[in-house]
Design a protein around this motif. Structure first.
Motif, PDB file in Angstrom:
ATOM      1  N   LEU A  21     -25.973  91.391 -33.570  1.00 23.56           N
ATOM      2  CA  LEU A  21     -26.295  89.665 -33.782  1.00 23.56           C
ATOM      3  C   LEU A  21     -27.328  89.426 -34.731  1.00 23.56           C
ATOM      4  N   GLY A  22     -28.401  90.544 -34.791  1.00 16.66           N
ATOM      5  CA  GLY A  22     -29.499  90.434 -35.540  1.00 16.66           C
ATOM      6  C   GLY A  22     -30.857  90.239 -35.113  1.00 16.66           C
ATOM      7  N   GLU A  25     -34.298  86.446 -33.354  1.00 14.44           N
ATOM      8  CA  GLU A  25     -34.076  84.977 -34.144  1.00 14.44           C
ATOM      9  C   GLU A  25     -32.864  84.640 -33.754  1.00 14.44           C
ATOM     10  N   ALA A  26     -31.913  85.395 -34.198  1.00 12.60           N
ATOM     11  CA  ALA A  26     -30.586  85.273 -34.174  1.00 12.60           C
ATOM     12  C   ALA A  26     -29.919  84.969 -32.869  1.00 12.60           C
ATOM     13  N   ALA A  29     -31.378  81.481 -31.930  1.00 15.69           N
ATOM     14  CA  ALA A  29     -30.112  80.524 -32.781  1.00 15.69           C
ATOM     15  C   ALA A  29     -29.129  80.336 -32.288  1.00 15.69           C
ATOM     16  N   LEU A  30     -28.347  81.478 -31.640  1.00 17.46           N
ATOM     17  CA  LEU A  30     -26.954  81.147 -30.919  1.00 17.46           C
ATOM     18  C   LEU A  30     -27.270  80.508 -29.735  1.00 17.46           C
ATOM     19  N   ARG A 116     -22.193  80.227 -35.497  1.00 21.58           N
ATOM     20  CA  ARG A 116     -23.326  81.399 -36.043  1.00 21.58           C
ATOM     21  C   ARG A 116     -22.499  82.515 -36.619  1.00 21.58           C
ATOM     22  N   VAL A 118     -20.333  84.586 -35.681  1.00 21.38           N
ATOM     23  CA  VAL A 118     -20.075  85.854 -34.662  1.00 21.38           C
ATOM     24  C   VAL A 118     -18.623  86.226 -34.704  1.00 21.38           C
TER      25      VAL A 118
END
Ligand code: HEM
Length: 140
Positions: A21-22, A25-26, A29-30, A116, A118
């Motif tokens: 997902l990164g 931070e990612a 954000a999700l 996001r 995904v």
């Protein structure tokens, strides 16, 4: 992290939903997109949560869930270090989790993952994992 095989992908030590997902931070954000979707589209579910002055799901709930997700997806275990074992059924004991609320929760998470971007193996993995845990949390 439970070794759930979905499609062909099984998370491994270096290749987790968290890394795919990164990172933190990612994932945060999700979690934010999840509660934004809940505020916008699932008022009955949103009002089960502590709300802020604007009637939105509180910063505290958003941060706790974000921290939980980071650890649950294979990242740093800060939630456990700060709040102890998740014990999800126990922490949802006062929340009436019936089928409509389960489905509302999953709709919000699907909307957040769409927002996001995904997709692919990690998406089918997360769709299955969230559905499994959301159903496990039903208590009425
Ligand atoms: C199935 C439908 C679900 C409903 C209706 C629901 C509802 C709620 C509510 C109302 C809270 C706030 C509790 C409070 O602050 O007093 C909460 C907290 C939380 N939920 Fe859920 N939830 C659901 C599914 C899930 C799932 C599937 C997960 C994990 C993948 C999850 C993880 C959490 C976590 C980590 C917290 C914070 C617990 C804490 O630190 O106190 N929930 N949930």
């Amino acid at each position: 992290m439970t070794q759930l095989r979905v499609g062909s992908w099984i998370p491994t030590e270096g290749d987790t939903p968290y890394t795919r997902l990164g990172g933190s931070e990612a994932v945060r954000a999700l979690a934010e997109a999840f509660y934004d979707a809940m505020d916008a589209t699932e008022p009955a579910l949103a009002k089960l949560h502590p709300l802020d002055e604007q009637g939105r799901v509180s910063r505290g709930s958003r941060d706790r869930f974000g921290m939980f997700l980071i650890g649950w997806l294979g990242g740093p275990q800060d939630y456990m270090a700060t709040h102890g074992h998740p014990r999800l059924r126990m922490r949802h004991a006062r929340v009436p989790v019936n089928e409509p609320m389960r489905d509302a929760w999953l709709r919000c998470m699907a909307a957040a993952m769409n927002a996001r971007g995904v997709e692919g193996e990690v998406r089918s993995y997360l769709d299955a994992r969230f559905a499994e845990v959301a159903d496990f949390l039903r208590n009425v």
